[in-house]
Design an enzyme around this catalytic site. Structure first.
Site, PDB file in Angstrom:
ATOM      1  N   TYR A  21       0.844  -1.190   0.000  1.00  0.00           N
ATOM      2  CA  TYR A  21       0.000   0.000   0.000  1.00  0.00           C
ATOM      3  C   TYR A  21       0.881   1.242   0.000  1.00  0.00           C
ATOM      4  CZ  TYR A  21      -3.901  -3.046   1.204  1.00  0.00           C
ATOM      5  OH  TYR A  21      -4.849  -4.023   1.198  1.00  0.00           O
ATOM      6  N   HIS A 171     -10.888   4.969   5.668  1.00  0.00           N
ATOM      7  CA  HIS A 171      -9.779   4.073   5.337  1.00  0.00           C
ATOM      8  C   HIS A 171      -9.255   3.286   6.541  1.00  0.00           C
ATOM      9  CE1 HIS A 171      -9.830   6.941   1.967  1.00  0.00           C
ATOM     10  NE2 HIS A 171      -9.407   5.925   1.262  1.00  0.00           N
ATOM     11  N   ARG A 201      -4.492   7.729  -9.855  1.00  0.00           N
ATOM     12  CA  ARG A 201      -3.898   6.549  -9.240  1.00  0.00           C
ATOM     13  C   ARG A 201      -4.699   5.323  -9.672  1.00  0.00           C
ATOM     14  NH1 ARG A 201      -6.297   4.330  -4.759  1.00  0.00           N
ATOM     15  NH2 ARG A 201      -4.282   3.557  -4.028  1.00  0.00           N
ATOM     16  N   ASN A 203      -5.965   1.352  -8.419  1.00  0.00           N
ATOM     17  CA  ASN A 203      -6.133   0.376  -7.356  1.00  0.00           C
ATOM     18  C   ASN A 203      -6.552  -0.946  -7.995  1.00  0.00           C
ATOM     19  OD1 ASN A 203      -6.230  -0.540  -4.685  1.00  0.00           O
ATOM     20  ND2 ASN A 203      -8.418  -0.126  -4.530  1.00  0.00           N
ATOM     21  N   TYR A 294      -7.109  -8.706   3.196  1.00  0.00           N
ATOM     22  CA  TYR A 294      -7.921  -7.512   2.998  1.00  0.00           C
ATOM     23  C   TYR A 294      -8.506  -7.461   1.593  1.00  0.00           C
ATOM     24  CZ  TYR A 294      -9.423  -2.688   2.637  1.00  0.00           C
ATOM     25  OH  TYR A 294     -10.186  -1.563   2.430  1.00  0.00           O
ATOM     26  N   LYS A 295      -7.739  -7.912   0.609  1.00  0.00           N
ATOM     27  CA  LYS A 295      -8.222  -7.921  -0.767  1.00  0.00           C
ATOM     28  C   LYS A 295      -9.121  -9.125  -1.074  1.00  0.00           C
ATOM     29  CE  LYS A 295      -4.671  -5.090  -3.013  1.00  0.00           C
ATOM     30  NZ  LYS A 295      -5.613  -4.100  -3.585  1.00  0.00           N
TER      31      LYS A 295
END
Length: 320
Positions: A21, A171, A201, A203, A294-295
């Site tokens: 991250y 977040h 950006r 993600n 988390y993903k």
């Protein structure tokens, strides 16, 4: 569209063989908030259907955001007509505007600044003409707050739940975000954004299936698909999901507009690029547990790695 064309259009998100991250924002070479892709008509239909069926899940706003919403209407219509003049046009007579979406063959006449002349709130209106999700964060009291948004294609989060939260609250679930001071550094970066200097950006995540709508509220419909992934079906079933996010400071209200364009590509198509295949394999093999969890990759990461190894062997044999 050919596989080569699809690969060229896909916003590849990786720069290194290791992923962590970070604030990976870069200044945009082209200050364009939206992109029109070959899936425009299909995705606009999905968007409008979701907004009709689940209006409160897909659109939220607070009353003080109306001026900022009009700023977004002006910004997006300007970009649609400048960058895609054959697909969109705008005729302005003082505050009397006529917006023409030539792709959908729709003409909308309204008075700029008068919400009563639109079929819905300004942000909701313009969001129905772009593929991007639109998030408006307002700046006050030295902080940023999520005060309005049209969100049809979220990556496992809820607009209704997050409405009114500040940046750090939104977040907080990201592992290591607070511990590594990323929350402070990224918030500080956003607070310093200047009008006229937009940033972008990317993600990424892996999806079992190809749903664009992966909202928290619909987890029961798509979450179980993670258990269905095998080495044999991963190429067709698993998709790399990339959000192309762009950040624009609104000069009038000092708010920040986030546009989020979600792209999906199957692993089979994605890994036809040998360099991407090799780099993504290295990233996934090394990816720490806290990011994997988390993903949402824990249930099928090993199956995907096995598929990537088979693809590497297959491509290696073809090149010999």
């Amino acid at each position: 569209m050919s596989r080569m064309d699809e690969l060229q259009l896909f916003p590849y998100p990786f720069k290194e063989d290791v992923y962590r991250y970070s604030n990976n924002s870069i200044l945009l070479d082209e200050p364009k908030s939206i992109d029109i892709t070959p899936t425009y008509v299909e995705e606009i239909k999905i968007k409008r259907d979701l907004l009709k069926q689940y209006p409160e899940r897909c659109y939220q706003s607070q009353s003080h955001t109306i001026k900022g919403q009009w700023e977004i209407v002006e910004l997006l219509i300007d970009h649609l007509t400048v960058y895609y003049p054959n697909k969109f046009s705008i005729d302005k007579n003082a505050n009397g505007w006529i917006f023409h979406n030539k792709i959908l063959d729709e003409i909308h006449s309204f008075t700029f600044g008068d919400v009563s002349t639109l079929p819905c709130e300004p942000l909701d209106f313009i969001g129905r003409h772009v593929q991007e999700d639109l998030i408006l964060m307002m700046q006050r009291d030295g902080d940023l707050f999520l005060d309005a948004g049209q969100l049809c294609f979220p990556a496992n989060w809820s607009l209704a739940f997050n409405l009114g939260m500040n940046f750090k609250e939104i977040h907080q679930p990201i592992p290591g975000f607070k511990e590594e001071s990323l929350d402070y550094r990224i918030q500080n970066f956003l607070m310093r954004l200047e009008a006229g200097n937009p940033w972008g950006r990317k993600n990424w995540s892996l999806m079992a299936g190809d749903r664009l709508d992966t909202s928290l509220e619909t987890f029961d419909r798509w979450g179980q698909d993670r258990k269905r992934v095998t080495k044999e079906n991963a190429g067709d079933f698993v998709h790399l999901r990339v959000e192309d996010q762009k950040l624009f400071r609104l000069p009038g209200t000092n708010g920040i507009l986030f546009t989020i364009h979600t792209h999906l590509i199957s692993l089979e198509e994605f890994t036809s690029n040998r360099e991407w295949l090799l780099q993504f394999y290295n990233i996934l093999k090394e990816l720490p547990h806290h990011i994997t969890d988390y993903k949402g990759l824990g249930l099928f990461k090993n199956q995907v790695i096995a598929y990537l190894e088979a693809r590497l062997q297959e491509i290696g044999e073809k090149s010999e």
